[in-house]
Enzyme design. Structure first.
Site, PDB file in Angstrom:
ATOM      1  N   THR A 150       0.778  -1.063   0.056  1.00 33.75           N
ATOM      2  CA  THR A 150       0.000   0.115  -0.018  1.00 33.75           C
ATOM      3  C   THR A 150       0.898   1.227  -0.125  1.00 33.75           C
ATOM      4  OG1 THR A 150      -0.092  -0.020   2.422  1.00 33.75           O
ATOM      5  CG2 THR A 150      -2.031  -1.127   1.345  1.00 33.75           C
ATOM      6  N   ASP A 151       1.852   1.371   1.078  1.00 33.27           N
ATOM      7  CA  ASP A 151       2.517   2.608   1.175  1.00 33.27           C
ATOM      8  C   ASP A 151       3.492   2.580  -0.082  1.00 33.27           C
ATOM      9  OD1 ASP A 151       4.195   0.777   2.527  1.00 33.27           O
ATOM     10  OD2 ASP A 151       4.417   1.983   4.214  1.00 33.27           O
ATOM     11  N   CYS A 152       3.880   1.817  -0.380  1.00 31.98           N
ATOM     12  CA  CYS A 152       5.121   1.791  -1.444  1.00 31.98           C
ATOM     13  C   CYS A 152       4.215   2.261  -2.867  1.00 31.98           C
ATOM     14  CB  CYS A 152       5.668   0.430  -1.888  1.00 31.98           C
ATOM     15  SG  CYS A 152       6.645  -0.318  -0.428  1.00 31.98           S
ATOM     16  N   THR A 153       3.061   1.869  -3.006  1.00 32.29           N
ATOM     17  CA  THR A 153       2.059   2.165  -4.040  1.00 32.29           C
ATOM     18  C   THR A 153       2.139   3.890  -4.133  1.00 32.29           C
ATOM     19  OG1 THR A 153       1.493  -0.014  -4.174  1.00 32.29           O
ATOM     20  CG2 THR A 153      -0.001   1.972  -5.486  1.00 32.29           C
ATOM     21  N   GLU A 181       3.913   6.105  -2.288  1.00 31.87           N
ATOM     22  CA  GLU A 181       4.993   6.702  -2.459  1.00 31.87           C
ATOM     23  C   GLU A 181       5.386   6.927  -3.841  1.00 31.87           C
ATOM     24  OE1 GLU A 181       6.184   8.503  -0.164  1.00 31.87           O
ATOM     25  OE2 GLU A 181       5.416   7.619   1.685  1.00 31.87           O
TER      26      GLU A 181
END
Ligand code: LAN
Length: 658
Positions: free
Chosen positions: A393-396, A398
Site C-alpha cells: 500500500t505505502d510503496c504504491t 510513494e
C-alpha cells in the site's frame, strides 16, 4: 559535533550549501538504472540461515564471501558472548545458537576466541532448548534439534475450508509465506545429514549428551531473553491438539497436503522470479527444491537468485531483510530532490529516477490469483522491484507521489491511465476501519494474534491497518486529486474522510502517533501529521497543534531528535542521548505542517542538521531507524542521505517565512 546550538537558524546560504552538498552525495550514489540501493541489514537471524541453507544444499560460497560473512558475524557478537535479534539488541538464545552454528559452518574452529564466551552465554540461558521457536525449527533442519521437540506445523492446515478463521490464507502474507514452506519441511521432517560437524556441534551446543535430551520436556520452553511476546495458553492448547493429530495423521491426507503446499510454493517462485516475498521463505524454498529435485530447474533458479539477498558492506557480508529496498528508496529520493527545488538543475538525476520508478509498477495480477491467496497487484508498486512483484500500500502511495512530484520535470511523465490503476488499487485496499494495512486488506480476526507462536515478533498473525500506510495512502489520494480531479472523485473523497478518521482515532493521549515500521513516535507522528494535513486538516487543527507540541517537548539539548528502537517494544518514547539526522528530519517535516508562527524548535533543528553534516556532505552513521514487528530493528541506508536535505529545504522555506 553535537554541540548545543545557537538559538537561531543558520544563514540561508549555509542551509543552501548543506542541501547542495547532500544532493551531490545522492547524485554520486545513483545507480545506472536510476535507482538508489542501500544496505538493508540489521536482523541477525538471516545470515546464519543463509549459511546453513547453502551448506545443506551444496551451494558453494567463495573464499572472499565466507571470510566477509565470518567478519560480519564476529563484528556483531555482543560483549557478553551472545548475539541479539538485531545488531543493536541484547543477546537472544535464538540468534546466539544460529550465529554460533553459522560461524562453525563457515570453518571457524570450536576453540576460537569468540566461541567459548558464546557457549558460556548459551548454556547460562538454557541452551538451544530455550530458543524462540523459529530457532529450534532451523536447528532441526540442520539436524541439531529433534523434530520431536518442535511445535507441530502440519501442512494439512492449508486444506481447511477457506472460510475457517484459522486458514493460513487469512494471515499476514509474511507470516503465511514463512509457515507455508515450514509446513512442508516439517511434514517431511527434512534435515541435513549428520556429518562430523553436526556431531561436533551437538556436543558443543548442549549441556547433556544429544541422545539423552528429553525433547518433549523442552517443548514450549523459551528463555526470558527470547520472550518478547508471551506464547498464550490457547497456543499451547493448540500445540497439544496438533501433537495428537501428528501421531494419528493419515499418510494420504499428508500427501495431499504436501502436494497442495508444494504447488503454492511453485507458484510463489514463478510470481516472484524466484526471489520470494522475503528472506526466510526464499531460504526455505531453496531447501525444499533441493530435496524434491536437486538437479531440477527450480533449485538452479533459486541458487542463482540467492546472492541477490546479500549485501557487501565495509562491515562484511550480510543477508538483507528484503532482496532490495530500491523502489522505496528511489521514490523518497525523487520526492526529496523535487522538494529542494533543485529538480531543474538536477534533470538527469530526476529523469533517471523516474524511469526506474515507472518500470517498477506492476501491470498485471498474478495468474490464478485466488487459488494462491493473492489479492490484486495491477497498478501497485513493490518495495524492491517489479520482478519481486508483491505490491504494498505505502510503496504504491510513494510511487504515485514520486511520479506526481517529478511530472513537471521529466519528458515522459507517467501516463494518466497508469496513475489511475494505482489509485484504483489504493481504493480497493482500504480496510473497513478506514485504514490501510501493508500488502492486503485485513483478512483475519484480531484474536488470531493470540495464536502467535513466534515469541519474539509481535503483530505477525494478520495484516493490520497502520498509521504509516494509512497516512501515505491519504497523501497520495489527496495529491492525486488536486492534479486529476475527475477520476473517481466521490470515492476518493469518501476514502480520504474515512482514512482521516482512522488517523484521528489512533492519536494517543500524549498526542503522538505510534509508528510500526520506523522508530517510533517520531516516525509515526511525521506520517500522521502529513497525512491529516493532506486530508484537509487545518494548520491549527488541535490534532496537529498537539502533535507538534509533543515533538517540541522531545527535542534534545543539541537541537536534534532521537529515539531508540527499545521504545517500539515498550510502546513509549525512549530518547537517545544525541540527536539523529534522520529523526530530526522527520520531526522537522512534521513541525513544518504546524501553525506558521516562528518556531524556535524548527530553527534549532535546522542548525542541528547543518552543524552535524560532514565536509563530504554526509551525516554520520547513527542508530538503526527502521523496525518491524515491534522488536527487530532494520537499517535503511538511504534515509540519512534523503531526509536531511528534504527537511532542510522545507524548513528553510518556513524559516524564511514563505
Ligand atoms: C518490510 C519492508 C518494507 C516495509 C515498509 C514498506 C517500509 C512498511 O511501510 C510496511 C511494511 C514493510 C513492507 C515490511 C514488513 C516486514 C518486513 C517484510 C520488512 C520490514 C522487511 C523484512 C520484514 C520481514 C517480516 C522479515 C522476516 C521476518 C518475519 C517476522 C516474517
Amino acid at each position: 559535533m553535537n554541540r548545543p546550538t545557537r538559538a537561531g537558524a543558520p544563514a540561508p546560504h549555509a542551509i543552501e550549501r548543506a542541501i547542495d552538498a547532500a544532493l551531490e552525495v545522492l547524485a554520486h550514489e545513483q545507480r545506472p538504472t536510476g535507482a538508489w540501493a542501500g544496505d538493508y541489514g540489521g536482523p541477525l537471524f538471516l545470515l546464519p540461515m543463509y549459511v546453513g541453507v547453502a551448506r545443506a544444499t551444496g551451494i558453494a560460497l567463495d573464499d572472499a564471501t565466507r571470510s566477509d560473512m565470518t567478519r560480519y558475524l564476529l563484528a556483531t557478537q555482543n560483549d557478553d558472548g551472545g548475539w541479539g535479534l538485531h545488531v543493536e539488541a541484547p543477546s537472544y538464545v535464538f540468534t546466539t545458537s544460529l550465529c554460533y552454528v553459522a560461524l562453525r559452518q563457515l570453518g571457524e574452529p570450536a576453540g576460537a576466541t569468540w566461541a567459548a564466551p558464546a557457549r558460556a552465554w548459551l548454556s547460562a540461558h538454557g541452551g538451544p532448548l530455550a530458543s524462540a521457536s523459529w530457532g529450534k525449527f532451523f536447528l532441526a533442519l540442520m539436524n541439531l534439534h529433534d523434530f520431536a521437540g518442535l511445535d507441530p506445523v502440519p501442512p494439512e492446515l492449508w486444506l481447511l475450508p477457506r472460510w475457517a478463521p484459522m486458514h493460513p490464507g487469512r494471515m499476514w502474507c509474511h507470516c503465511r509465506m514463512v509457515y507455508l514452506p515450514m509446513s512442508f519441511l516439517y511434514g517431511r521432517r527434512l534435515c541435513a545429514p549428520a556429518d562430523p560437524l553436526v556431531h561436533a556441534l551437538r556436543d558443543e551446543l548442549y549441556a547433556e549428551p544429544y541422545a539423552a535430551i528429553d525433547w518433549a520436556a523442552a517443548r514450549g520452553r523459551v528463555a526470558a531473553t527470547d520472550s518478547d511476546v508471551a506464547v498464550s495458553a490457547a497456543t499451547s492448547a493448540i500445540h497439544t491438539a496438533l501433537r495428537w493429530y501428528e501421531r494419528h495423521a493419515g499418510a494420504t491426507l499428508r500427501r495431499r497436503a504436501l502436494a497442495f503446499v508444494l504447488d503454492q510454493i511453485r507458484q510463489e517462485d514463478e510470481n516472484t522470479g524466484y526471489i520470494c516475498i522475503g528472506p526466510i521463505s526464499k531460504l526455505f524454498h531453496t531447501l525444499i527444491w533441493h530435496s524434491v529435485d536437486p538437479h531440477g530447474r527450480a533449485f538452479a533458479a533459486h541458487a542463482a537468485q540467492l546472492p541477490a539477498y546479500l549485501w557487501r558492506g565495509p562491515d562484511g557480508v550480510k543477508m538483507q531483510g528484503y532482496e532490495s529496498s530500491e523502489l522505496w528508496d528511489t521514490a523518497f529520493a525523487a520526492q526529496a530532490i523535487v522538494a529542494t527545488g533543485r529538480a531543474p538543475t538536477r534533470r538527469a538525476m530526476v529523469q533517471a529516477a523516474h524511469r526506474f520508478i515507472d518500470r517498477q509498477q506492476v501491470l498485471a495480477d498474478v495468474p490464478d490469483r485466488e487459488r494462491y491467496f493473492r489479492g490484486p497487484s495491477r497498478g501497485g508498486w513493490p518495495f524492491s522491484s517489479r520482478t519481486h512483484g508483491w505490491p504494498i500500500t505505502d510503496c504504491t502511495a510513494e510511487g504515485i507521489m514520486a511520479c506526481l512530484a517529478v511530472a513537471p520535470h521529466v519528458t515522459d511523465p507517467l501516463l494518466p491511465r497508469r496513475l489511475e490503476l494505482a489509485i484504483d488499487l489504493i481504493l480497493d485496499w482500504q480496510n473497513d476501519d478506514g485504514g490501510w494495512a501493508t500488502y492486503e486488506r485485513t483478512r483475519g480476526p484480531r484474536w488470531l494474534e493470540q495464536l502467535n507462536p513466534s515469541s519474539c515478533f509481535a503483530d505477525i498473525m494478520i495484516d493490520y491497518s497502520y498509521v504509516e500506510c494509512t497516512a501515505a495512502c491519504l497523501r497520495a489520494l489527496a495529491r492525486y486529486r488536486t492534479q486529476h480531479p475527475h477520476h473517481r472523485e466521490r470515492e476518493i473523497a469518501a476514502a480520504i474522510d474515512r482514512g482521516a478518521r482512522f488517523l484521528r482515532a489512533r492519536q494517543r493521549d500524549d498526542h503522538a502517533w505510534e509508528g510500526s515500521w520506523g522508530v517510533c513516535f517520531t516516525y509515526g507522528t511525521w506520517f500522521a501529521v502529513t497525512g491529516l494535513r493532506a486530508a484537509g486538516a487545518a494548520l491549527d487543527d488541535p490534532a496537529i497543534v498537539n502533535a507538534c507540541a509533543f515533538l517540541r517537548a522531545h527535542q534534545l539539548a543539541d537541537g536534534g531528535w532521537g529515539e531508540r528502537v527499545e521504545g517500539c517494544r515498550a510502546r513509549s518514547y525512549v530518547p537517545t542521548e544525541h540527536g539523529h539526522a534522520v529523526m530530526t528530519s522527520w520531526a522537522l517535516l512534521a513541525l513544518c505542517e504546524g501553525p506558521p508562527t516562528a518556531d524556535p524548535a524548527i530553527a534549532r533543528g535546522v542548525a542541528f542538521l547543518c552543524e552535524n553534516q560532514r565536509a563530504d556532505g554526509r551525516w554520520p552513521d547513527e542508530h538503526l531507524s527502521g523496525v518491524f514487528n515491534k522488536t527487530c530493528a532494520i537499517h535503511y541506508d538511504n534515509y540519512v542521505k534523503v531526509f536531511p536535505p528534504w527537511a532542510l529545504a522545507i524548513a528553510a522555506r518556513r524559516c524564511a517565512g514563505s
